[in-house]
Design an enzyme around this catalytic site. Structure first.
Site, PDB file in Angstrom:
ATOM      1  N   HIS A 189       0.965  -1.022 -15.510  1.00 50.83           N
ATOM      2  CA  HIS A 189       0.303  -1.906 -16.480  1.00 50.83           C
ATOM      3  C   HIS A 189       1.232  -2.428 -17.566  1.00 50.83           C
ATOM      4  O   HIS A 189       0.985  -3.495 -18.121  1.00 50.83           O
ATOM      5  CB  HIS A 189      -0.944  -1.229 -17.058  1.00 50.83           C
ATOM      6  CG  HIS A 189      -2.076  -1.263 -16.085  1.00 50.83           C
ATOM      7  ND1 HIS A 189      -2.336  -0.224 -15.234  1.00 50.83           N
ATOM      8  CD2 HIS A 189      -2.952  -2.237 -15.783  1.00 50.83           C
ATOM      9  CE1 HIS A 189      -3.346  -0.551 -14.453  1.00 50.83           C
ATOM     10  NE2 HIS A 189      -3.739  -1.765 -14.769  1.00 50.83           N
ATOM     11  N   ARG A 296      -9.167  -7.622 -19.055  1.00 49.40           N
ATOM     12  CA  ARG A 296      -9.089  -6.154 -18.970  1.00 49.40           C
ATOM     13  C   ARG A 296      -9.556  -5.570 -20.310  1.00 49.40           C
ATOM     14  O   ARG A 296      -8.753  -5.341 -21.209  1.00 49.40           O
ATOM     15  CB  ARG A 296      -7.651  -5.711 -18.689  1.00 49.40           C
ATOM     16  CG  ARG A 296      -7.161  -5.993 -17.271  1.00 49.40           C
ATOM     17  CD  ARG A 296      -5.741  -5.464 -17.090  1.00 49.40           C
ATOM     18  NE  ARG A 296      -5.357  -5.360 -15.698  1.00 49.40           N
ATOM     19  CZ  ARG A 296      -4.701  -6.304 -15.021  1.00 49.40           C
ATOM     20  NH1 ARG A 296      -4.387  -7.440 -15.604  1.00 49.40           N
ATOM     21  NH2 ARG A 296      -4.375  -6.110 -13.755  1.00 49.40           N
ATOM     22  N   ARG A 332     -14.095  -7.372 -17.351  1.00 50.50           N
ATOM     23  CA  ARG A 332     -14.217  -6.128 -16.597  1.00 50.50           C
ATOM     24  C   ARG A 332     -14.505  -5.003 -17.585  1.00 50.50           C
ATOM     25  O   ARG A 332     -13.826  -4.870 -18.608  1.00 50.50           O
ATOM     26  CB  ARG A 332     -12.910  -5.840 -15.853  1.00 50.50           C
ATOM     27  CG  ARG A 332     -12.967  -4.531 -15.087  1.00 50.50           C
ATOM     28  CD  ARG A 332     -11.738  -4.305 -14.281  1.00 50.50           C
ATOM     29  NE  ARG A 332     -10.596  -3.985 -15.115  1.00 50.50           N
ATOM     30  CZ  ARG A 332      -9.364  -3.836 -14.647  1.00 50.50           C
ATOM     31  NH1 ARG A 332      -9.115  -4.044 -13.375  1.00 50.50           N
ATOM     32  NH2 ARG A 332      -8.371  -3.516 -15.440  1.00 50.50           N
ATOM     33  N   ASN A 454      -3.841  -4.604  -6.653  1.00 45.84           N
ATOM     34  CA  ASN A 454      -2.911  -3.586  -7.181  1.00 45.84           C
ATOM     35  C   ASN A 454      -3.357  -2.197  -6.722  1.00 45.84           C
ATOM     36  O   ASN A 454      -2.572  -1.416  -6.195  1.00 45.84           O
ATOM     37  CB  ASN A 454      -2.878  -3.610  -8.716  1.00 45.84           C
ATOM     38  CG  ASN A 454      -2.522  -4.964  -9.261  1.00 45.84           C
ATOM     39  OD1 ASN A 454      -1.918  -5.763  -8.561  1.00 45.84           O
ATOM     40  ND2 ASN A 454      -2.901  -5.235 -10.491  1.00 45.84           N
ATOM     41  N   ASP A 455      -4.636  -1.909  -6.962  1.00 42.40           N
ATOM     42  CA  ASP A 455      -5.143  -0.602  -6.537  1.00 42.40           C
ATOM     43  C   ASP A 455      -5.429  -0.571  -5.043  1.00 42.40           C
ATOM     44  O   ASP A 455      -5.191   0.442  -4.384  1.00 42.40           O
ATOM     45  CB  ASP A 455      -6.407  -0.235  -7.328  1.00 42.40           C
ATOM     46  CG  ASP A 455      -6.055   0.399  -8.667  1.00 42.40           C
ATOM     47  OD1 ASP A 455      -5.147   1.247  -8.687  1.00 42.40           O
ATOM     48  OD2 ASP A 455      -6.663   0.036  -9.678  1.00 42.40           O
ATOM     49  N   ARG A 465       1.193   3.462  -7.187  1.00 39.24           N
ATOM     50  CA  ARG A 465       1.740   2.200  -7.719  1.00 39.24           C
ATOM     51  C   ARG A 465       2.684   2.414  -8.891  1.00 39.24           C
ATOM     52  O   ARG A 465       3.389   1.508  -9.309  1.00 39.24           O
ATOM     53  CB  ARG A 465       0.589   1.246  -8.109  1.00 39.24           C
ATOM     54  CG  ARG A 465      -0.279   1.729  -9.228  1.00 39.24           C
ATOM     55  CD  ARG A 465      -1.534   0.888  -9.394  1.00 39.24           C
ATOM     56  NE  ARG A 465      -1.414  -0.131 -10.405  1.00 39.24           N
ATOM     57  CZ  ARG A 465      -2.428  -0.830 -10.901  1.00 39.24           C
ATOM     58  NH1 ARG A 465      -3.657  -0.632 -10.446  1.00 39.24           N
ATOM     59  NH2 ARG A 465      -2.252  -1.736 -11.806  1.00 39.24           N
ATOM     60  N   CYS A 502      -7.750 -10.787  -8.138  1.00 34.17           N
ATOM     61  CA  CYS A 502      -7.215 -10.721  -9.505  1.00 34.17           C
ATOM     62  C   CYS A 502      -6.051  -9.744  -9.612  1.00 34.17           C
ATOM     63  O   CYS A 502      -5.525  -9.533 -10.696  1.00 34.17           O
ATOM     64  CB  CYS A 502      -8.313 -10.375 -10.507  1.00 34.17           C
ATOM     65  SG  CYS A 502      -9.010  -8.740 -10.246  1.00 34.17           S
TER      66      CYS A 502
HETATM   67  C1  PEP Z   1      -6.104  -4.235  -9.517  1.00 34.07           C
HETATM   68  O1  PEP Z   1      -6.217  -3.025  -9.280  1.00 34.07           O
HETATM   69  O2  PEP Z   1      -5.648  -5.055  -8.705  1.00 34.07           O
HETATM   70  C2  PEP Z   1      -6.496  -4.770 -10.825  1.00 34.07           C
HETATM   71  C3  PEP Z   1      -6.550  -6.070 -11.042  1.00 34.07           C
HETATM   72  O3  PEP Z   1      -6.779  -3.892 -11.810  1.00 34.07           O
HETATM   73  P1  PEP Z   1      -5.678  -3.031 -12.599  1.00 34.07           P
HETATM   74  O4  PEP Z   1      -4.326  -3.581 -12.274  1.00 34.07           O
HETATM   75  O5  PEP Z   1      -5.992  -3.155 -14.039  1.00 34.07           O
HETATM   76  O6  PEP Z   1      -5.889  -1.664 -12.056  1.00 34.07           O
HETATM   77 MG    MG Z   2      -7.361  -1.685 -10.530  1.00 37.20          MG
END
Ligand code: PEP
Ligand code: MG
Length: 554
Positions: A189, A296, A332, A454-455, A465, A502
């Site tokens: 992040h 976020r 979110r 991302n997750d 990650r 996203c």
């Molecule tokens: C994701 O997981 O792709 C996402 C957009 O949320 P974050 O990166 O805040 O976990």
């Molecule tokens: Mg996420």
């Protein structure tokens, strides 16, 4: 000259003197003292030292940034003479026999909160000053007398072993030209924040990080992932040229401002912005965002020293909605956990925080926190086009519980005569393999999906990650991840709901043709990437992309 290789985590080129950030500015411990007179003397001496520091900084700043900008140090010095502030600290020491550092620390927080809740915008802005000057006195009392970022008068390159999002968000961005870190990955992040701030970043420098020296001049190359310390004249000139090229590219992209992201054969995609702070909404609009695809909201919690109240949250959501002038804003709900930790939640240490007590799991457990946020969101909904999205969903039961809670909050608001928009869209993040596998059922319950690659990549490939050691395995473009996305999009469309992406991969130029081919409706990216993504979409033929995606994912 020394060149250290890392990975490029936020594009761009910048330079400045290195500022090595050490993680020692923690909250002081609350210690009881026997001799309160001695403690008051320590306080007096520390305040005098702070004033001397501020006077010296003022003189330096007048020369380097001019009288107007230097005035902040004078203001801090004056604030240190405020009798209410000083009396509060002295009382804590005298009455509660608490050490000076904790008394100053807690007074800073209390007064900061009072300032933050004031109507007057100028006074609200003083909250940061109170925290800052209290931090200065605490540092002196704790013997942390080395240069602090607050004392820097020119832009610096922040260098840290690790940067937590809670830390990054609290840094004064006006003093930062770039970030470099020993650890970290592109999807951590702190890197995401650097991208949304448009600041170059290089991560995963590994042991090379220890060769960096505080105060050394460095170029940060966020395109090729390099940090060059004390560059020679030839290299500096080459970088000047490289920087000009990036500038030219930016200027070229300005020409597509105001156009829509429509493929050559007429498929239209929305290109939205990912933001983490209300102040990022306006710049996102300037970059041509069709809306906010991901706000976020947890960053509101991370920059605060206690739970943000319903009023504070409502003001933040209202600001974004108003600034986006009728364009959709997807907020979110609190996605705390893993690398995003706020101390006042008191979440016990976990061995696997990414798989632990986080996001919707916290919200459905500590419902008072969730209700406060839902109330703030619904109250703000009258100021624009709000959509609410829920993170880390793994089951139908979670969605049912969320819907029950929202119905309850709406009922309360109605009973209190508080208005809200009835037609707020509700959606979920599809970021776990479980949500993908349930996509057909979940799509019947919500108005939209937003795929969090991302997750989803982390969980699909079983690759942390945050772990730079195995980041070579973390691949958004893996067929396993692409198939997950394709399946989700198909289930969404079969059930008549829209679907966006996203996660950071939404801005990946190589992957956009797949997303267009799959029929993704929205791509939500850092504001600085919007025009580039739009240009890419405009260059594509959706039908050709569809055929290619179908063939390659078969
Ligand atoms: C994701 O997981 O792709 C996402 C957009 O949320 P974050 O990166 O805040 O976990
Ligand atoms: Mg996420």
């Amino acid at each position: 000259m020394l060149t250290i290789e890392g990975i490029a985590t936020s594009s761009g080129i910048a330079d400045g003197r290195l500022f090595i950030l050490e993680n020692d500015n923690k909250a002081p411990k609350m210690v009881t003292v026997a001799d309160t007179h001695a403690e008051l003397d320590r306080l007096f001496t520390a305040i005098e030292t702070a004033k001397e520091q501020l006077a010296e900084l003022y003189q330096k700043a007048v020369v380097s940034v001019g009288e107007e900008n230097a005035a902040i140090f004078e203001i801090h010095s004056m604030m240190l003479e405020d009798e209410d502030y000083l009396e509060n600290i002295r009382n804590i020491i005298r009455v509660e026999s608490i050490c000076a550092e904790y008394a100053v620390y807690i007074t800073g927080i209390q007064f900061g909160e009072i300032f933050s809740s004031l109507e007057d915008e100028y006074m609200r802005g003083r909250a940061a000053d109170i925290l800052d000057l209290s931090g200065r006195v605490v540092d002196i009392l704790c013997g942390r007398n080395k240069t602090q970022l607050r004392d820097v008068t020119e832009k610096v390159v922040i260098a840290a072993e690790d940067l937590m999002p809670s830390q990054t968000i609290q840094l004064d961005k006006s003093k930062i030209s770039a970030f470099v870190t020993k650890n970290g990955t592109a999807s951590s992040h702190a890197s995401i924040l650097a991208r949304s701030l448009g600041l170059p970043a290089v991560s995963a420098l590994g042991d090379g990080f220890h060769q960096l020296r505080h105060g050394q001049f460095a170029i940060v190359d966020g395109v090729d992932g390099l940090v060059i310390c004390e560059p020679d004249r030839i290299l500096s000139a080459q970088y000047e040229w490289k920087r000009c090229q990036l500038e030219e590219e930016k200027i070229r992209l300005q020409t597509i401002k105001g156009t829509k992201a429509v493929t050559q054969d007429g498929l239209h995609l929305e290109i939205c912005a990912n933001i983490g702070h209300p102040d990022e909404a306006s710049p996102a609009l300037e970059e041509d965002a069709d809306g906010v695809g991901l706000f976020r909201s947890e960053f509101l919690y991370l920059e605060s020293s206690d739970f943000p109240s319903e009023e504070v949250q409502m003001a933040a959501y209202k600001k974004v909605l108003e600034q986006m002038r009728g364009r959709r804003v997807v907020v979110r709900t609190l996605d705390l956990g893993a690398d995003k930790q706020a101390p006042y939640f008191h979440i016990p240490h976990e061995d696997n925080p990414a798989l632990g007590y986080r996001a919707i799991r916290i919200e459905l457990d500590r419902t008072e926190i969730f209700v406060t946020q839902l109330r703030a969101l619904l109250r703000a909904s009258v100021y624009g086009k709000l959509a609410i999205m829920f993170p880390m969903i793994v089951s139908m039961e979670e969605v049912h519980s969320i819907k029950r809670m929202i119905a309850g909050v709406k009922e309360d608001l109605r009973a209190e005569g508080i208005s809200f928009a009835e037609e707020v869209e509700l959606g979920i993040m599809v970021e776990t393999p479980a949500a993908v596998m349930l996509a057909d059922r979940l799509a019947k319950e919500v108005d939209f999906f937003s795929i969090g690659t991302n997750d989803l990549t982390q969980f699909t490939l079983a690759v942390d990650r945050m772990n730079s050691k195995i980041s070579y395995l973390y691949d958004y473009g893996s067929p396993a991840v692409l198939r997950m996305i394709d399946f989700t999009v198909k289930q969404a469309h079969k059930n008549g709901i829209w679907v966006g992406i996203c996660g950071e991969s939404a801005a990946d130029i190589e992957l956009i043709p797949y997303y267009v081919g799959m029929g993704v409706d929205e791509l939500s990216v850092s504001p600085s990437a919007i025009l580039k993504v739009k240009e890419k979409v405009q260059s594509l033929n959706a039908e050709e992309c569809r055929i290619r995606a179908e063939k390659e994912l078969a």
